[in-house]
Scaffold this motif. Structure first.
Motif, PDB file in Angstrom:
ATOM      1  N   ASN A   1      -3.251  12.750   2.083  1.00  0.00           N
ATOM      2  CA  ASN A   1      -2.770  12.621   0.707  1.00  0.00           C
ATOM      3  C   ASN A   1      -2.395  13.957   0.088  1.00  0.00           C
ATOM      4  O   ASN A   1      -1.362  14.102  -0.576  1.00  0.00           O
ATOM      5  CB  ASN A   1      -3.838  11.935  -0.161  1.00  0.00           C
ATOM      6  CG  ASN A   1      -4.144  10.516   0.297  1.00  0.00           C
ATOM      7  OD1 ASN A   1      -3.473   9.971   1.155  1.00  0.00           O
ATOM      8  ND2 ASN A   1      -5.180   9.924  -0.294  1.00  0.00           N
TER       9      ASN A   1
ATOM     10  N   THR B   1      -1.836   3.011   1.799  1.00  0.00           N
ATOM     11  CA  THR B   1      -1.300   2.928   0.435  1.00  0.00           C
ATOM     12  C   THR B   1      -1.406   4.247  -0.326  1.00  0.00           C
ATOM     13  O   THR B   1      -0.439   4.695  -0.951  1.00  0.00           O
ATOM     14  CB  THR B   1      -2.013   1.815  -0.350  1.00  0.00           C
ATOM     15  OG1 THR B   1      -1.800   0.566   0.322  1.00  0.00           O
ATOM     16  CG2 THR B   1      -1.472   1.720  -1.772  1.00  0.00           C
ATOM     17  N   ASP B   2      -2.563   4.881  -0.296  1.00  0.00           N
ATOM     18  CA  ASP B   2      -2.750   6.115  -1.063  1.00  0.00           C
ATOM     19  C   ASP B   2      -1.786   7.204  -0.607  1.00  0.00           C
ATOM     20  O   ASP B   2      -1.280   7.983  -1.433  1.00  0.00           O
ATOM     21  CB  ASP B   2      -4.188   6.615  -0.943  1.00  0.00           C
ATOM     22  CG  ASP B   2      -5.178   5.745  -1.713  1.00  0.00           C
ATOM     23  OD1 ASP B   2      -4.718   4.889  -2.501  1.00  0.00           O
ATOM     24  OD2 ASP B   2      -6.395   5.923  -1.519  1.00  0.00           O
TER      25      ASP B   2
ATOM     26  N   VAL C   1       1.748   6.330  -1.938  1.00  0.00           N
ATOM     27  CA  VAL C   1       1.820   6.555  -3.386  1.00  0.00           C
ATOM     28  C   VAL C   1       1.856   8.048  -3.696  1.00  0.00           C
ATOM     29  O   VAL C   1       2.619   8.501  -4.560  1.00  0.00           O
ATOM     30  CB  VAL C   1       0.643   5.867  -4.095  1.00  0.00           C
ATOM     31  CG1 VAL C   1       0.575   6.284  -5.564  1.00  0.00           C
ATOM     32  CG2 VAL C   1       0.766   4.352  -3.984  1.00  0.00           C
TER      33      VAL C   1
ATOM     34  N   LYS D   1       4.960   9.853  -5.660  1.00  0.00           N
ATOM     35  CA  LYS D   1       4.749  10.500  -6.953  1.00  0.00           C
ATOM     36  C   LYS D   1       5.239  11.951  -7.000  1.00  0.00           C
ATOM     37  O   LYS D   1       5.338  12.531  -8.081  1.00  0.00           O
ATOM     38  CB  LYS D   1       3.267  10.414  -7.336  1.00  0.00           C
ATOM     39  CG  LYS D   1       2.855   9.012  -7.757  1.00  0.00           C
ATOM     40  CD  LYS D   1       1.429   8.944  -8.262  1.00  0.00           C
ATOM     41  CE  LYS D   1       1.100   7.567  -8.808  1.00  0.00           C
ATOM     42  NZ  LYS D   1      -0.291   7.472  -9.306  1.00  0.00           N
TER      43      LYS D   1
ATOM     44  N   LYS E   1       5.750  -0.218  -2.093  1.00  0.00           N
ATOM     45  CA  LYS E   1       4.733   0.743  -2.525  1.00  0.00           C
ATOM     46  C   LYS E   1       5.387   2.005  -3.084  1.00  0.00           C
ATOM     47  O   LYS E   1       4.855   2.631  -4.014  1.00  0.00           O
ATOM     48  CB  LYS E   1       3.802   1.094  -1.359  1.00  0.00           C
ATOM     49  CG  LYS E   1       2.894  -0.039  -0.942  1.00  0.00           C
ATOM     50  CD  LYS E   1       2.024   0.349   0.246  1.00  0.00           C
ATOM     51  CE  LYS E   1       1.157  -0.824   0.696  1.00  0.00           C
ATOM     52  NZ  LYS E   1       0.298  -0.476   1.852  1.00  0.00           N
ATOM     53  N   ILE E   2       6.532   2.377  -2.527  1.00  0.00           N
ATOM     54  CA  ILE E   2       7.256   3.547  -3.039  1.00  0.00           C
ATOM     55  C   ILE E   2       7.944   3.203  -4.353  1.00  0.00           C
ATOM     56  O   ILE E   2       7.798   3.914  -5.354  1.00  0.00           O
ATOM     57  CB  ILE E   2       8.285   4.043  -2.005  1.00  0.00           C
ATOM     58  CG1 ILE E   2       7.614   4.368  -0.664  1.00  0.00           C
ATOM     59  CG2 ILE E   2       9.027   5.263  -2.548  1.00  0.00           C
ATOM     60  CD1 ILE E   2       6.578   5.450  -0.714  1.00  0.00           C
TER      61      ILE E   2
ATOM     62  N   ASP F   1       7.379   0.742  -6.429  1.00  0.00           N
ATOM     63  CA  ASP F   1       6.426   0.409  -7.493  1.00  0.00           C
ATOM     64  C   ASP F   1       5.759   1.658  -8.064  1.00  0.00           C
ATOM     65  O   ASP F   1       5.113   1.598  -9.117  1.00  0.00           O
ATOM     66  CB  ASP F   1       5.347  -0.543  -6.963  1.00  0.00           C
ATOM     67  CG  ASP F   1       5.868  -1.956  -6.762  1.00  0.00           C
ATOM     68  OD1 ASP F   1       6.996  -2.247  -7.202  1.00  0.00           O
ATOM     69  OD2 ASP F   1       5.146  -2.769  -6.147  1.00  0.00           O
ATOM     70  N   SER F   2       5.919   2.788  -7.364  1.00  0.00           N
ATOM     71  CA  SER F   2       5.413   4.072  -7.853  1.00  0.00           C
ATOM     72  C   SER F   2       6.512   4.860  -8.564  1.00  0.00           C
ATOM     73  O   SER F   2       6.450   6.086  -8.674  1.00  0.00           O
ATOM     74  CB  SER F   2       4.843   4.887  -6.687  1.00  0.00           C
ATOM     75  OG  SER F   2       3.802   4.189  -6.036  1.00  0.00           O
TER      76      SER F   2
END
Length: 269
Positions: free
Chosen positions: A96, A119-120, A123, A127, A151-152, A154-155
């Motif tokens: 991350n 997921t983390d 994201v 971000k 996931k991308i 939605d971020s």
């Protein structure tokens, strides 16, 4: 995806785009020499080009496998390649905290195939605001990549593409299902990773094998079915490469391949 990159040439050429470079950053001089050679070819054939090099390899079969010449040193080299030639660069991230770190040096963050469900990590990459490429896991269907893309997006990041790199076929081989390319193009632009699709993993030696003799065959098929981009790892002498030499394309063979792929692209437009 390339529409979001200000420092990419030939954006309006209607040709496929290319992600290419060594598997891992081995040194500044080699990175600059590979980039310069690839640029001379892509400029000739009006191919948008993104330089690729891993700043660190985390997914290795053996603990004694080469991983990096130094994380910060490698990232600085990637930054220098981008600034020297005014081209976008990309590298893969595995943790991350790598997302914000690498985003200071490169234009595109790549999520490795084995981590594309994390997921983390996705994201964190999204971000940063950078473009994000998602390698399809060897264990996933094309349809499953819809959720990785979400996931991308939605971020709050629309700058995403999918990289096809084959599916596990038995214990020691991969195979590309070309039906997946038009399916995944419904979710995001699709890039065919030619060289990794020809890996032969899980060898008894603990060193991944490959079939570089089939690079042209796989690449031609990818362009013919509508891939938006092609991903090729290349090296002046793959036999001496510090990582993935078994499936890389020798640098002096790249121009002939790209010329043929450009002709196929022109024929299907």
């Amino acid at each position: 995806m390339i529409q979001y990159l200000d420092n990419i040439s030939h954006k309006d050429s209607k040709n496929f785009f290319l992600i290419a470079g060594p598997c891992i950053i081995e040194g500044e001089d080699m990175a600059l020499r590979i980039a310069e050679k690839v640029i001379s070819i892509t400029d000739k054939y009006n191919i948008p080009y993104i330089f690729k090099g891993s700043f660190k390899k985390a997914n290795r079969s053996r603990v004694d496998s080469f991983t990096t010449i130094g994380e910060e040193k490698s990232l600085e080299i990637l930054k220098k390649v981008g600034e020297t030639f005014n081209i976008p660069t990309t590298t893969d991230i595995h943790e991350n905290e790598h997302a914000a770190l690498a985003a200071q040096y490169v234009d595109v963050l790549q999520i490795p195939a084995f981590l594309v469900r994390q997921t983390d990590l996705l994201v964190a990459a999204a971000k940063t605001g950078k473009c994000v490429t998602l390698k399809k896991g060897q264990f996933l269907s094309p349809e499953a990549m819809k959720f990785a893309v979400q996931k991308i997006t939605d971020s709050n990041n629309e700058k995403v593409a999918i990289i096809e790199r084959g599916n596990s076929f038995g214990y020691t081989d991969l195979i590309v299902d070309y039906r997946g390319i038009p399916t995944m193009r419904e979710y995001a632009p699709v890039i065919l990773d030619v060289t990794h699709s020809l890996q032969q993993p899980n060898q008894s030696s603990g060193v991944t094998g490959g079939r570089p003799d089939l690079i042209e065959t796989v690449a031609k098929a990818g362009i013919a079915v509508g891939a938006d981009g092609i991903f090729i790892e290349t090296h002046p002498t793959p036999e001496t490469a510090l990582s993935d030499g078994a499936n890389m394309l020798r640098l002096d063979l790249l121009e002939d391949l790209l010329q043929k792929l450009t002709r196929i692209r022109e024929s299907i437009l």
